[in-house]
Enzyme design. Structure first.
Site: not given
Ligand code: ACO
Length: 336
Positions: A114, A263, A293
């Site tokens: 990214c 980004h 993204n």
């Molecule tokens: N739909 C529904 N539920 C979901 C999904 C989905 N797509 N994905 C995960 N869940 C559920 C999980 O299973 C979990 O359920 P549980 O509590 O029963 O176990 C619950 O949602 C919470 O999951 P978390 O992983 O704790 O959710 P979080 O609040 O951390 O959000 C996310 C996840 C959106 C991926 C977040 O961590 C994030 O944005 N991280 C940054 C990652 C990113 O943007 N990466 C891109 C590449 S790097 C970059 O470009 C900078």
């Protein structure tokens, strides 16, 4: 003669097919509500079957050349930042070079996930400063949908496909930042240019975001894997850090910045970074809601949108920043 680089024009391309969260929820165990609340993403563009990264890159490059008013025959370097090349080799950039009708110059790919566009821009800027090229097309292009595991709801909802490009041109005179009141260059380009670029990586965090395949390891393409919470934590810290580093290097404060073109990973990362920097969110260009993204393509896509709709004006200070797998992160400060 000291050289600096000017961004003369930009262009972008998004595949026609738009996939909404609701459509995704028909095949993935997710919901529009969850995706919007956690990421701000409402939809993404997905490349058609048979449409490759080089096809997206070519369209973005052609539009950037038209906007810059530069002919492809005058380009002496093509750099494509991508994580999703058409093939392991040759570089996607060589295909774009050929399809632009170029028979001279050099073409190569850059891989910093990214952060790829920022890395490519930094390389191009230094190529121009070093006198190795006069006109460079820098492209960020991805078909990230091809490396997603569509059964992994924690990653497949986050990404989209697209491409963006800029045309860099050499101008005489040092960085405008080092010459208050303008540069040695007279005329339309006075004061314009890339003021500084900053690159970082930390390979100890490479397992937080990676693809579980590759030619040397598994001889397969593999799929994206991510420890989302950890990536999120590093993103806000590293991005606020790189913005401060960039401002300090140029003797500026957040109030001096007209536009941040970040980004586009997640609206919550954008909000968190803006809060940490005490920067009004209105000064951030946001496309993540419509593009998701698009990895290396996200910054030039957002930049093109804000330039074409008139938000970014000649003379504005524009700060671009990114973080991605590696982890890698970086920034570029530009007087538009
Ligand atoms: N739909 C529904 N539920 C979901 C999904 C989905 N797509 N994905 C995960 N869940 C559920 C999980 O299973 C979990 O359920 P549980 O509590 O029963 O176990 C619950 O949602 C919470 O999951 P978390 O992983 O704790 O959710 P979080 O609040 O951390 O959000 C996310 C996840 C959106 C991926 C977040 O961590 C994030 O944005 N991280 C940054 C990652 C990113 O943007 N990466 C891109 C590449 S790097 C970059 O470009 C900078």
């Amino acid at each position: 003669m000291t050289k600096r680089s000017i961004i003369l024009g930009c262009g972008s391309y998004l595949p026609e097919r738009i996939v909404s969260n609701a459509e995704l929820a028909e095949t993935v165990d997710t919901s529009d509500e969850w995706i919007v609340e956690r990421t701000g993403i409402k939809q993404r563009h997905i490349a058609a079957e048979g449409q490759y990264t080089s096809d997206l890159a070519l369209k973005a490059a052609e539009r950037a050349l038209a906007h810059a008013g530069v002919d492809a025959k005058d380009i002496d370097m093509v750099i494509v930042a991508t994580t999703t090349p058409d093939n392991t080799f040759p570089a996607t950039a060589t295909k774009v070079q050929h399809n632009l009708g170029m028979v001279n110059g050099a073409a190569f790919d850059v891989q910093a996930v990214c952060s790829g566009f920022i890395y490519a821009l930094s390389i191009a800027d230094n190529m121009i400063k070093g006198g190795q090229a006069e006109n460079i097309v820098v492209i960020g292009a991805e078909t990230f949908s091809r490396i997603l595991d569509w059964e992994d709801r924690t990653t497949c909802v986050l990404f989209g496909d697209g491409a963006g490009a800029v045309v860099l041109q050499a101008a005489n005179g040092a960085d405008p930042a080092s010459q208050p009141g303008g540069s040695a260059d007279l005329g339309d380009n006075r004061g314009r240019g890339i003021l500084s670029t900053h690159l970082h990586s930390d390979g100890s965090t490479r397992d937080l975001l990676y693809v579980d395949g590759g030619p040397s390891s598994t001889q397969t393409v593999g799929h994206v894997r991510m420890v989302g919470k950890e990536v999120f934590r590093h993103a806000v810290t590293n991005l606020a850090g790189i913005v401060h580093e960039t401002l300090d290097a140029n003797g500026l404060s957040p109030a001096d910045i007209d536009w941040v073109v970040p980004h586009q990973a997640n609206k919550r990362i954008l909000d968190g970074t803006a809060r940490k920097l005490k920067l009004p969110i209105e000064r951030m260009v946001v496309t993540v809601d419509r593009h998701a993204n698009t990895s290396a393509a996200s910054i030039p896509l957002a930049l093109d949108e804000a330039v074409k709709d008139g938000r970014i004006q000649r003379g504005d200070l524009v700060l671009m920043e990114a973080m991605g797998g590696g982890l890698t992160w970086g920034s570029a400060l530009v007087r538009w």
